[in-house]
Enzyme design. Structure first.
Site, mmCIF file in Angstrom:
data_model
loop_
_atom_site.group_PDB
_atom_site.id
_atom_site.type_symbol
_atom_site.label_atom_id
_atom_site.label_comp_id
_atom_site.label_asym_id
_atom_site.label_seq_id
_atom_site.Cartn_x
_atom_site.Cartn_y
_atom_site.Cartn_z
ATOM 1 N N ARG A 1 0.852 -1.198 0.000
ATOM 2 C CA ARG A 1 0.000 0.000 0.000
ATOM 3 C C ARG A 1 0.875 1.231 0.000
ATOM 4 O O ARG A 1 1.743 1.377 0.857
ATOM 5 C CB ARG A 1 -0.853 0.040 1.271
ATOM 6 C CG ARG A 1 -2.042 -0.791 1.223
ATOM 7 C CD ARG A 1 -3.111 -0.400 2.215
ATOM 8 N NE ARG A 1 -2.723 0.162 3.496
ATOM 9 C CZ ARG A 1 -3.591 0.510 4.432
ATOM 10 N NH1 ARG A 1 -4.885 0.353 4.213
ATOM 11 N NH2 ARG A 1 -3.219 1.007 5.568
ATOM 12 N N THR B 1 -1.219 7.442 -0.552
ATOM 13 C CA THR B 1 -2.536 7.294 -1.195
ATOM 14 C C THR B 1 -3.303 6.073 -0.681
ATOM 15 O O THR B 1 -4.504 5.958 -0.919
ATOM 16 C CB THR B 1 -2.363 7.123 -2.716
ATOM 17 O OG1 THR B 1 -1.642 5.889 -2.946
ATOM 18 C CG2 THR B 1 -1.577 8.263 -3.334
ATOM 19 N N ASP C 1 0.028 -3.444 12.048
ATOM 20 C CA ASP C 1 0.550 -3.773 10.718
ATOM 21 C C ASP C 1 0.941 -5.255 10.689
ATOM 22 O O ASP C 1 1.928 -5.666 11.315
ATOM 23 C CB ASP C 1 1.763 -2.885 10.412
ATOM 24 C CG ASP C 1 2.213 -3.045 8.972
ATOM 25 O OD1 ASP C 1 2.520 -4.201 8.563
ATOM 26 O OD2 ASP C 1 2.257 -2.041 8.242
ATOM 27 N N ASP D 1 4.571 -6.161 9.401
ATOM 28 C CA ASP D 1 5.616 -5.794 10.371
ATOM 29 C C ASP D 1 5.611 -6.738 11.567
ATOM 30 O O ASP D 1 6.672 -7.103 12.091
ATOM 31 C CB ASP D 1 5.409 -4.352 10.851
ATOM 32 C CG ASP D 1 5.909 -3.336 9.838
ATOM 33 O OD1 ASP D 1 6.693 -3.718 8.946
ATOM 34 O OD2 ASP D 1 5.499 -2.164 9.927
#
Ligand code: PRP
Ligand code: URA
Length: 209
Positions: free
Chosen positions: A104, A108, A200, A203
């Site tokens: 991603r 944006t 995340d 991560d």
């Protein structure tokens, strides 16, 4: 609001609570993602066709059932989808594994494509696309479009946590694709992270934060 298949088995819900916990480290996080995926796979493959065969037991001939040879493929979306591969491969060792690389864009929040390698006979396979997180839906929509572009027809999407916004977008873009998730969370925050979510996923799986 479109309805996903929500797999709310008590074992899955218990493990989801553990992966949400910010104090869960990478090793345990990876193990839990794998275990949750294995439990979800059990449910998501409930409709696999069977055929009857005869098996000689040490005692007699038994009429018994085996999978009827439908070809399966899983396609993890890199990176975080990789964490879901082992749980399925352990249950279905013959499954073929494709890979789609997307991330991603941090500004944006739209997907950027960087890799796609699918089994050569993808058009003949029942495909499960894997990604722990369905947030805006951009990554899942893009991955499924790429698979369809290469001939894929029978596609399911399996995630662990979905946001209503992503579920809505994915169902509008690909109404033929059933969505399986373990939790439908509340909403996205201003950074397009799922609330409450688990942070995340990439991560936390790979320890990159
Ligand atoms: C995460 C996640 C999904 C995507 C979901 O990946 O694993 O692929 O975000 O968000 P979306 O529904 O809004 O598209 P990320 O882009 O962080 O890449 P990574 O797995 O390489 O960390
Ligand atoms: N990607 C993640 O890993 N987590 C989110 O909450 C949203 C996108």
């Amino acid at each position: 609001m479109p309805q996903p298949f929500i797999m709310d088995h008590p074992l899955i819900q218990h493990k989801i609570s553990l992966v949400r916990d910010k104090n869960t480290g990478s090793k345990e996080f990876r193990e839990l993602i794998s275990e949750i995926t294995m439990l979800m796979c059990y449910e998501a493959t409930r409709d696999l066709p069977l055929k009857e065969v005869e098996i000689e037991t040490p005692v007699a001939v038994a009429k018994s059932k085996i999978l009827s040879g439908r070809k399966l493929a899983i396609v993890p979306i890199l990176r975080a989808g990789l964490g879901m591969v082992e749980g399925i491969v352990n249950l279905i060792p013959a499954v073929k594994v494709g890979h789609i690389g997307l991330y991603r864009d941090p500004e944006t929040h739209t997907p950027v494509e960087y890799y796609c390698k699918l089994p050569a006979d993808i058009e003949e396979r029942d495909i499960i696309v894997l990604d722990p997180m369905l947030a805006t839906g951009g990554s899942a929509i893009d991955a499924i479009s790429q698979i369809k572009g290469k001939g894929g027809k029978s596609i399911k999407f399996m995630c662990i946590i979905a946001a209503p916004e992503g579920l809505d977008a994915l169902t509008k873009a690909h109404p033929d694709v059933p969505v399986y998730c373990a939790s439908l969370d509340s909403h996205l925050n201003e950074h397009k992270y799922i609330v409450p979510g688990l942070g995340d996923a990439g991560d936390r799986i790979f320890g990159t934060k």
